[in-house]
Enzyme design. Structure first.
Site, PDB file in Angstrom:
ATOM      1  CE  LYS A  48       5.221 -32.761  -6.547  1.00  0.00           C
ATOM      2  NZ  LYS A  48       4.249 -33.523  -7.732  1.00  0.00           N
ATOM      3  CG  HIS A 113      10.418 -40.964  -7.032  1.00  0.00           C
ATOM      4  ND1 HIS A 113      10.772 -39.687  -8.191  1.00  0.00           N
ATOM      5  CD2 HIS A 113       8.872 -40.596  -7.029  1.00  0.00           C
ATOM      6  CE1 HIS A 113       9.661 -39.457  -7.886  1.00  0.00           C
ATOM      7  NE2 HIS A 113       8.576 -39.700  -7.711  1.00  0.00           N
ATOM      8  NE  ARG A 267       2.614 -25.635  -6.112  1.00  0.00           N
ATOM      9  CZ  ARG A 267       2.785 -24.329  -5.630  1.00  0.00           C
ATOM     10  NH1 ARG A 267       2.138 -23.215  -5.003  1.00  0.00           N
ATOM     11  NH2 ARG A 267       4.126 -24.179  -5.337  1.00  0.00           N
TER      12      ARG A 267
HETATM   13  P1  A3P Z   1       5.078 -26.645  -8.039  1.00  0.00           P
HETATM   14  O1  A3P Z   1       4.806 -27.104  -6.902  1.00  0.00           O
HETATM   15  O2  A3P Z   1       6.137 -26.026  -7.399  1.00  0.00           O
HETATM   16  O3  A3P Z   1       4.730 -25.959  -9.300  1.00  0.00           O
HETATM   17  P2  A3P Z   1       7.354 -33.293  -9.789  1.00  0.00           P
HETATM   18  O4  A3P Z   1       7.084 -33.644 -11.558  1.00  0.00           O
HETATM   19  O5  A3P Z   1       8.573 -33.809  -9.918  1.00  0.00           O
HETATM   20  O6  A3P Z   1       6.164 -33.953  -8.844  1.00  0.00           O
HETATM   21  O7  A3P Z   1       6.888 -31.752  -9.769  1.00  0.00           O
HETATM   22  C1  A3P Z   1       6.083 -31.496  -9.689  1.00  0.00           C
HETATM   23  C2  A3P Z   1       6.268 -30.262 -10.180  1.00  0.00           C
HETATM   24  O8  A3P Z   1       6.769 -29.622 -10.992  1.00  0.00           O
HETATM   25  C3  A3P Z   1       5.382 -28.883  -9.139  1.00  0.00           C
HETATM   26  O9  A3P Z   1       6.123 -27.587  -9.068  1.00  0.00           O
HETATM   27  C4  A3P Z   1       4.405 -28.635 -11.155  1.00  0.00           C
HETATM   28  O10 A3P Z   1       3.738 -27.086 -10.789  1.00  0.00           O
HETATM   29  C5  A3P Z   1       6.168 -28.412 -12.347  1.00  0.00           C
HETATM   30  N1  A3P Z   1       6.611 -28.803 -13.385  1.00  0.00           N
HETATM   31  C6  A3P Z   1       4.809 -29.735 -13.664  1.00  0.00           C
HETATM   32  N2  A3P Z   1       5.519 -29.549 -15.217  1.00  0.00           N
HETATM   33  C7  A3P Z   1       6.016 -28.661 -15.725  1.00  0.00           C
HETATM   34  C8  A3P Z   1       6.958 -28.232 -16.606  1.00  0.00           C
HETATM   35  N3  A3P Z   1       6.561 -29.090 -17.788  1.00  0.00           N
HETATM   36  N4  A3P Z   1       7.581 -27.202 -16.646  1.00  0.00           N
HETATM   37  C9  A3P Z   1       7.746 -26.833 -15.650  1.00  0.00           C
HETATM   38  N5  A3P Z   1       7.373 -26.727 -14.058  1.00  0.00           N
HETATM   39  C10 A3P Z   1       6.615 -28.023 -14.416  1.00  0.00           C
END
Ligand code: A3P
Length: 305
Positions: A48, A113, A267
């Site tokens: 995340k 991870h 999200r």
């Molecule tokens: P939020 O839940 O705060 O919106 P991971 O990819 O490690 O699972 O992390 C997910 C988080 O990164 C989520 O944050 C998601 O919305 C955000 N995210 C996914 N794609 C992204 C992008 N291209 N640029 C910026 N943030 C992104």
């Protein structure tokens, strides 16, 4: 020791981190059998914290000369299909996967991870490179809670924010505690900056173009002056942006091998969203925890944009 995860399955405390029971065998296979090549690039992240984004950025930067610009595979496949997880995907049901088949492009680009201390020794001992990303723990917590809220066992009540906070505070979540994980990579990157590029989500949000240039340099494929003039850096930033990836068809419909719908990875994509959820008491406790854990490490986090 064993603990219930936030969604009803189990975590095992393995090598100093909470390992989701579904991946424990895959983690062990990966640790035992994976042989790194000197040219490998490993995208390593705390869940995340921007894994999806970093996969898209690294993929597009590393392979930019291997496909026509309007045929970037990110327009057809999700970032998690293009840069596959070693423990969540490749080793999940197969202790001896054929990595030559798994990696369509060269050099190999893979992801994990796992904490630094638990990486297979061949990754640490070879000339392979690691790109790591983390994020301020307040946003990471809200991102995780929102993500798991939707994924839980339907027969169970989703964990309330208070319950989740309690587990989070005590480091009980996949790959937690966060601080040990992040500090492991932080220290290793300080000792060997040519091996590990340490990134923070907030910094990328603030200035993606400079970070893309650094990333390309680190990967050994710096942008040429011509590419810079042609706006290639900006193009990569744009295609990998939250706004763009969220609207790509496969990311609206597809499902990851672990059963997670691709939509779950997109999200809000903002810095500071925690302020819409956390109580002042929670914020105070987390700020103290950050201070205590980061101590004299030199690592700091931006909590707002
Ligand atoms: P939020 O839940 O705060 O919106 P991971 O990819 O490690 O699972 O992390 C997910 C988080 O990164 C989520 O944050 C998601 O919305 C955000 N995210 C996914 N794609 C992204 C992008 N291209 N640029 C910026 N943030 C992104």
């Amino acid at each position: 020791p064993k603990e219930k995860s936030w969604t009803g399955s189990n975590f095992y405390f393995y090598q100093g981190f909470w390992c989701p029971s579904i991946v424990l065998r895959a983690v062990i296979s990966f640790q035992k059998h994976f042989q790194a090549c000197d040219s490998d690039i490993i995208v390593s992240t705390f869940p995340k914290c921007g894994t999806t984004w970093l996969k898209a950025l690294t993929f597009s930067t590393l392979y930019r000369n291997q496909f026509a610009w309007d045929e970037n595979p990110l327009l057809t496949f999700g970032p998690h299909q293009l840069v596959r997880f070693l423990e969540y995907d490749i080793y999940l049901n197969n202790p001896f996967p054929d990595l030559q088949n798994v990696c369509v492009y060269q050099p190999r680009l893979l992801s994990t991870h796992l904490p630094y201390a638990s990486l297979p020794t061949s990754i640490k001992d070879s000339n392979s490179k690691i790109v790591f990303i983390c994020r301020n723990p307040l946003d990471m917590f809200i991102s995780l809670w929102s993500f798991l809220y939707k994924l839980g066992d339907e027969s169970l009540e989703p964990l309330s924010l208070d319950e989740a906070f309690d587990k989070f505070y005590h480091g009980i979540y996949a790959y937690g505690p966060f601080f040990d994980h992040v500090l492991g990579y932080w220290k290793a990157s300080q000792e060997n900056p040519n091996k590990i590029l340490f990134l923070k989500y907030e910094d990328l949000k603030e200035d993606i173009n400079s970070h893309l240039k650094n990333l390309a340099m680190f990967l050994g494929v710096p942008f040429t002056d011509d590419e810079k003039k042609q706006g290639v850096v900006e193009e990569i930033a744009k295609i990998c942006s939250f706004e763009n990836l969220k609207e790509v068809e496969v990311n609206k419909k597809g499902v990851h091998i672990s059963g997670i719908p691709h939509t779950g990875f997109f999200r809000k994509g903002k810095v500071g969203d925690w302020s819409n959820y956390l109580t002042p008491f929670m914020v105070e406790r987390l700020e103290k925890l950050i201070q205590e854990k980061m101590d004299s490490s030199g690592l700091t986090f931006n909590l707002s944009s």
